[in-house]
Design a protein around this motif. Structure first.
Motif, PDB file in Angstrom:
ATOM      1  N   GLU A 157       0.811  -1.215   0.000  1.00 38.01           N
ATOM      2  CA  GLU A 157       0.000   0.000   0.000  1.00 38.01           C
ATOM      3  C   GLU A 157       0.849   1.274   0.000  1.00 38.01           C
ATOM      4  O   GLU A 157       0.306   2.385   0.044  1.00 38.01           O
ATOM      5  CB  GLU A 157      -0.942  -0.012   1.208  1.00 38.01           C
ATOM      6  N   LEU A 158       2.174   1.121  -0.049  1.00 39.53           N
ATOM      7  CA  LEU A 158       3.072   2.280  -0.061  1.00 39.53           C
ATOM      8  C   LEU A 158       3.353   2.728  -1.488  1.00 39.53           C
ATOM      9  O   LEU A 158       3.395   1.905  -2.409  1.00 39.53           O
ATOM     10  CB  LEU A 158       4.401   1.937   0.619  1.00 39.53           C
ATOM     11  N   PRO A 159       3.616   4.006  -1.733  1.00 39.59           N
ATOM     12  CA  PRO A 159       4.043   4.452  -3.055  1.00 39.59           C
ATOM     13  C   PRO A 159       5.445   3.917  -3.356  1.00 39.59           C
ATOM     14  O   PRO A 159       6.218   3.617  -2.426  1.00 39.59           O
ATOM     15  CB  PRO A 159       4.042   5.975  -2.936  1.00 39.59           C
ATOM     16  N   PRO A 160       5.820   3.789  -4.623  1.00 40.56           N
ATOM     17  CA  PRO A 160       7.122   3.223  -4.979  1.00 40.56           C
ATOM     18  C   PRO A 160       8.309   3.884  -4.282  1.00 40.56           C
ATOM     19  O   PRO A 160       9.241   3.196  -3.856  1.00 40.56           O
ATOM     20  CB  PRO A 160       7.188   3.430  -6.495  1.00 40.56           C
ATOM     21  N   ALA A 161       8.261   5.201  -4.117  1.00 41.66           N
ATOM     22  CA  ALA A 161       9.400   5.931  -3.547  1.00 41.66           C
ATOM     23  C   ALA A 161       9.654   5.582  -2.089  1.00 41.66           C
ATOM     24  O   ALA A 161      10.761   5.803  -1.583  1.00 41.66           O
ATOM     25  CB  ALA A 161       9.188   7.436  -3.699  1.00 41.66           C
ATOM     26  N   ARG A 162       8.673   5.005  -1.401  1.00 39.39           N
ATOM     27  CA  ARG A 162       8.826   4.707   0.032  1.00 39.39           C
ATOM     28  C   ARG A 162       9.109   3.220   0.287  1.00 39.39           C
ATOM     29  O   ARG A 162       9.135   2.791   1.438  1.00 39.39           O
ATOM     30  CB  ARG A 162       7.574   5.147   0.790  1.00 39.39           C
ATOM     31  N   ARG A 163       9.315   2.443  -0.761  1.00 38.62           N
ATOM     32  CA  ARG A 163       9.479   0.996  -0.577  1.00 38.62           C
ATOM     33  C   ARG A 163      10.938   0.565  -0.406  1.00 38.62           C
ATOM     34  O   ARG A 163      11.206  -0.579  -0.070  1.00 38.62           O
ATOM     35  CB  ARG A 163       8.864   0.252  -1.760  1.00 38.62           C
ATOM     36  N   LYS A 164      11.887   1.431  -0.694  1.00 35.77           N
ATOM     37  CA  LYS A 164      13.323   1.095  -0.663  1.00 35.77           C
ATOM     38  C   LYS A 164      13.625  -0.068  -1.611  1.00 35.77           C
ATOM     39  O   LYS A 164      14.327  -1.018  -1.276  1.00 35.77           O
ATOM     40  CB  LYS A 164      13.784   0.769   0.754  1.00 35.77           C
ATOM     41  N   VAL A 165      13.036   0.059  -2.793  1.00 33.17           N
ATOM     42  CA  VAL A 165      13.210  -0.946  -3.840  1.00 33.17           C
ATOM     43  C   VAL A 165      13.786  -0.257  -5.067  1.00 33.17           C
ATOM     44  O   VAL A 165      13.312   0.805  -5.474  1.00 33.17           O
ATOM     45  CB  VAL A 165      11.855  -1.611  -4.190  1.00 33.17           C
ATOM     46  N   ALA A 166      14.827  -0.854  -5.664  1.00 35.27           N
ATOM     47  CA  ALA A 166      15.417  -0.335  -6.897  1.00 35.27           C
ATOM     48  C   ALA A 166      15.032  -1.254  -8.044  1.00 35.27           C
ATOM     49  O   ALA A 166      15.083  -2.471  -7.916  1.00 35.27           O
ATOM     50  CB  ALA A 166      16.942  -0.275  -6.771  1.00 35.27           C
ATOM     51  N   MET A 167      14.653  -0.651  -9.191  1.00 31.54           N
ATOM     52  CA  MET A 167      14.198  -1.470 -10.319  1.00 31.54           C
ATOM     53  C   MET A 167      14.862  -1.030 -11.612  1.00 31.54           C
ATOM     54  O   MET A 167      14.958   0.162 -11.906  1.00 31.54           O
ATOM     55  CB  MET A 167      12.677  -1.387 -10.467  1.00 31.54           C
ATOM     56  N   ALA A 168      15.320  -2.024 -12.380  1.00 33.65           N
ATOM     57  CA  ALA A 168      15.804  -1.801 -13.739  1.00 33.65           C
ATOM     58  C   ALA A 168      14.704  -2.269 -14.683  1.00 33.65           C
ATOM     59  O   ALA A 168      14.329  -3.436 -14.670  1.00 33.65           O
ATOM     60  CB  ALA A 168      17.093  -2.573 -13.995  1.00 33.65           C
ATOM     61  N   PHE A 169      14.195  -1.362 -15.497  1.00 32.40           N
ATOM     62  CA  PHE A 169      13.055  -1.650 -16.358  1.00 32.40           C
ATOM     63  C   PHE A 169      13.515  -2.276 -17.674  1.00 32.40           C
ATOM     64  O   PHE A 169      14.559  -1.909 -18.225  1.00 32.40           O
ATOM     65  CB  PHE A 169      12.285  -0.370 -16.671  1.00 32.40           C
ATOM     66  N   LEU A 197      15.909  -4.092  -1.728  1.00 32.86           N
ATOM     67  CA  LEU A 197      15.580  -5.103  -2.728  1.00 32.86           C
ATOM     68  C   LEU A 197      15.852  -4.536  -4.114  1.00 32.86           C
ATOM     69  O   LEU A 197      15.532  -3.375  -4.385  1.00 32.86           O
ATOM     70  CB  LEU A 197      14.098  -5.493  -2.602  1.00 32.86           C
ATOM     71  N   TYR A 198      16.420  -5.381  -4.985  1.00 32.78           N
ATOM     72  CA  TYR A 198      16.728  -4.982  -6.358  1.00 32.78           C
ATOM     73  C   TYR A 198      15.901  -5.840  -7.307  1.00 32.78           C
ATOM     74  O   TYR A 198      15.918  -7.072  -7.234  1.00 32.78           O
ATOM     75  CB  TYR A 198      18.221  -5.138  -6.640  1.00 32.78           C
ATOM     76  N   LEU A 199      15.172  -5.179  -8.199  1.00 35.12           N
ATOM     77  CA  LEU A 199      14.297  -5.854  -9.159  1.00 35.12           C
ATOM     78  C   LEU A 199      14.815  -5.571 -10.564  1.00 35.12           C
ATOM     79  O   LEU A 199      14.941  -4.409 -10.964  1.00 35.12           O
ATOM     80  CB  LEU A 199      12.860  -5.352  -9.025  1.00 35.12           C
ATOM     81  N   LEU A 200      15.107  -6.619 -11.307  1.00 29.61           N
ATOM     82  CA  LEU A 200      15.717  -6.482 -12.627  1.00 29.61           C
ATOM     83  C   LEU A 200      14.839  -7.190 -13.655  1.00 29.61           C
ATOM     84  O   LEU A 200      14.688  -8.413 -13.617  1.00 29.61           O
ATOM     85  CB  LEU A 200      17.127  -7.084 -12.623  1.00 29.61           C
ATOM     86  N   ASP A 201      14.263  -6.418 -14.577  1.00 25.18           N
ATOM     87  CA  ASP A 201      13.347  -6.975 -15.574  1.00 25.18           C
ATOM     88  C   ASP A 201      14.094  -7.206 -16.883  1.00 25.18           C
ATOM     89  O   ASP A 201      14.446  -6.251 -17.574  1.00 25.18           O
ATOM     90  CB  ASP A 201      12.180  -6.008 -15.791  1.00 25.18           C
ATOM     91  N   GLU A 202      14.329  -8.493 -17.217  1.00 22.96           N
ATOM     92  CA  GLU A 202      15.095  -8.874 -18.419  1.00 22.96           C
ATOM     93  C   GLU A 202      16.351  -7.999 -18.512  1.00 22.96           C
ATOM     94  O   GLU A 202      16.555  -7.275 -19.496  1.00 22.96           O
ATOM     95  CB  GLU A 202      14.233  -8.702 -19.675  1.00 22.96           C
ATOM     96  N   PRO A 203      17.237  -8.050 -17.522  1.00 22.55           N
ATOM     97  CA  PRO A 203      18.313  -7.056 -17.413  1.00 22.55           C
ATOM     98  C   PRO A 203      19.360  -7.099 -18.510  1.00 22.55           C
ATOM     99  O   PRO A 203      20.081  -6.124 -18.706  1.00 22.55           O
ATOM    100  CB  PRO A 203      18.952  -7.393 -16.061  1.00 22.55           C
ATOM    101  N   MET A 204      19.462  -8.223 -19.250  1.00 21.02           N
ATOM    102  CA  MET A 204      20.508  -8.314 -20.276  1.00 21.02           C
ATOM    103  C   MET A 204      19.986  -8.850 -21.600  1.00 21.02           C
ATOM    104  O   MET A 204      20.733  -9.374 -22.409  1.00 21.02           O
ATOM    105  CB  MET A 204      21.654  -9.187 -19.752  1.00 21.02           C
ATOM    106  N   GLY A 205      18.685  -8.702 -21.830  1.00 19.96           N
ATOM    107  CA  GLY A 205      18.074  -9.282 -23.018  1.00 19.96           C
ATOM    108  C   GLY A 205      18.565  -8.702 -24.328  1.00 19.96           C
ATOM    109  O   GLY A 205      18.488  -9.367 -25.362  1.00 19.96           O
ATOM    110  N   GLN A 206      19.063  -7.455 -24.322  1.00 15.87           N
ATOM    111  CA  GLN A 206      19.488  -6.800 -25.559  1.00 15.87           C
ATOM    112  C   GLN A 206      20.997  -6.907 -25.815  1.00 15.87           C
ATOM    113  O   GLN A 206      21.495  -6.335 -26.772  1.00 15.87           O
ATOM    114  CB  GLN A 206      19.101  -5.318 -25.515  1.00 15.87           C
ATOM    115  N   LEU A 207      21.698  -7.635 -24.973  1.00 23.09           N
ATOM    116  CA  LEU A 207      23.153  -7.674 -25.088  1.00 23.09           C
ATOM    117  C   LEU A 207      23.631  -8.828 -25.957  1.00 23.09           C
ATOM    118  O   LEU A 207      22.964  -9.857 -26.076  1.00 23.09           O
ATOM    119  CB  LEU A 207      23.783  -7.788 -23.693  1.00 23.09           C
TER     120      LEU A 207
END
Length: 369
Positions: A72-84, A157-167
């Motif tokens: 229920e928290l906004p993204p900025a308050r979750r202490k989560v980093a994400m690579a889109f 927490l680190y969230l990586l979405d298909e982090p190397m698909g274009q390499l």
């Protein structure tokens, strides 16, 4: 620790039927653990990642990180980093400024920010692009900028979405090792989405296999291969995929005989089955059995196979053949002197059989070894 508790995600659009993208998902990720969400396109893995990050709402259920409930928290308050997967870089900012953007909120010195940016840029090999703008670099470089921007942060927490698909494959292999080393060295908890089994195996401590929004199995790569929970996992994990055969079940002096046509039959001693598996086989007329290609012996045995293809891949041969309408693949470390159309023997040892009930659930795993 991250806990995903009975989470559902339903997308609703006016005039269209609802799409149930994630169904009753339960997962717990330990501190410092690296987890892969693996599955085909549309299986719910990216929706799961975005719900944890806060960019998608949870239809039902809860998500907790450490002692905090975060769904229920906004993204900025979750202490989560994400690579889109889609990079989501800021066009007016240089690569350096994009990577450093999240660090400014930490009130670090200018020198410390530059040190961190330079360090992560070297790790993902984009140090020569730091003064360029996103529009002037390649898609693969943009993907590495997005990855660097996530990894440079201090997060729970680190969230990586298909982090190397274009390499390119060679660079991807190098970066897998470096990123795995960085995550492990710093004890970073991470979840990444991929459809690449090699990437999942190389990076993850455990792999969550998803299909149709449902978590099929959550285990190490070794357990997924050796003890698949069901037919989907058995057929999805492994290269080449597991050989699967439809068999008739017959009792044979207290044991069982599983026949895939007149030319392929397996004797399964009752002693190799637990009580539940014995009951399931006794009540079944047909079951599916599976055997890994690496467990099929070429050049000996009672199963006569007509060769369909024989490929030498530099360190192993993949021999595909047909027997009474059943297709079989064998993998061997030595070359096989056989051409398409030749008939050669295969050996299928019942000790290496996985047996799946009518509902697809595995009722007996192959013996170890």
């Amino acid at each position: 620790m991250l806990e995903i508790r009975n989470v559902d995600k339903v997308y609703r659009s006016r005039g269209k039927p609802p799409v149930h993208a994630v169904r009753a998902l339960d997962m717990a990720v330990g501190r410092g653990e690296i987890v892969a969400l693996l599955g085909s396109s549309g299986c719910g893995k990216t929706s799961t990642l975005r719900m944890v990050a806060g960019f998608e709402s949870v239809s039902s259920g809860q998500i907790a990180l450490g002692a905090r409930r975060i769904d229920e928290l906004p993204p900025a308050r979750r202490k989560v980093a994400m690579a889109f997967e889609g990079y989501s870089l800021y066009p007016p900012l240089t690569v350096r400024e994009n990577i450093a953007f999240a660090l400014k909120a930490q009130q670090l010195s200018h020198g410390e920010v530059n040190r961190r940016v330079d360090e992560i840029a070297r790790l993902v090999e984009i140090e020569d692009t730091l003064d360029k703008y996103p529009r002037s670099i390649s898609g693969g470089q943009q993907q590495r900028v997005s990855l660097a921007r996530a990894l440079v942060r201090d997060a729970d927490l680190y969230l990586l979405d298909e982090p190397m698909g274009q390499l390119e494959p060679q660079l991807r292999a190098v970066l897998r090792g470096r990123i795995k080393g960085l995550l492990a060295e710093r004890g970073m908890t991470a979840i990444f989405v991929t459809h690449d089994q090699t990437e999942a195996s190389a990076l993850a401590d455990r792999i969550a296999v998803m299909e149709d929004g449902v978590l099929q199995q959550f285990a190490s790569e070794k357990e997924l291969k050796n003890r698949p929970a069901n037919l989907f996992v058995a057929s999805f994990i492994g290269e080449p995929p597991m050989n699967l055969l439809e068999t008739d079940v017959a009792a044979a002096d207290g044991d069982f005989r599983l026949s895939a046509g007149p030319d392929i039959a397996f004797h399964v001693p009752s002693g190799t089955l637990g009580p539940a598996a014995q009951r399931a086989l006794a009540q079944s007329k047909r079951v599916r059995v599976g055997i890994r290609p690496q467990k099929v012996t070429v050049g000996s045995g009672d199963v006569q196979v007509r060769v369909m293809s024989n490929q030498w891949l530099g360190d192993q041969a993949h021999v595909a053949g047909e027997c009474a309408g059943n297709q079989l693949i064998a993998v061997t470390s030595s070359r096989v002197a056989a051409r398409p159309g030749d008939v050669i023997p295969f050996s299928l040892d019942s000790r290496h059989l996985h047996i799946f009930g009518a509902d697809g659930v595995c009722i007996r795993h192959a013996e170890a070894g």
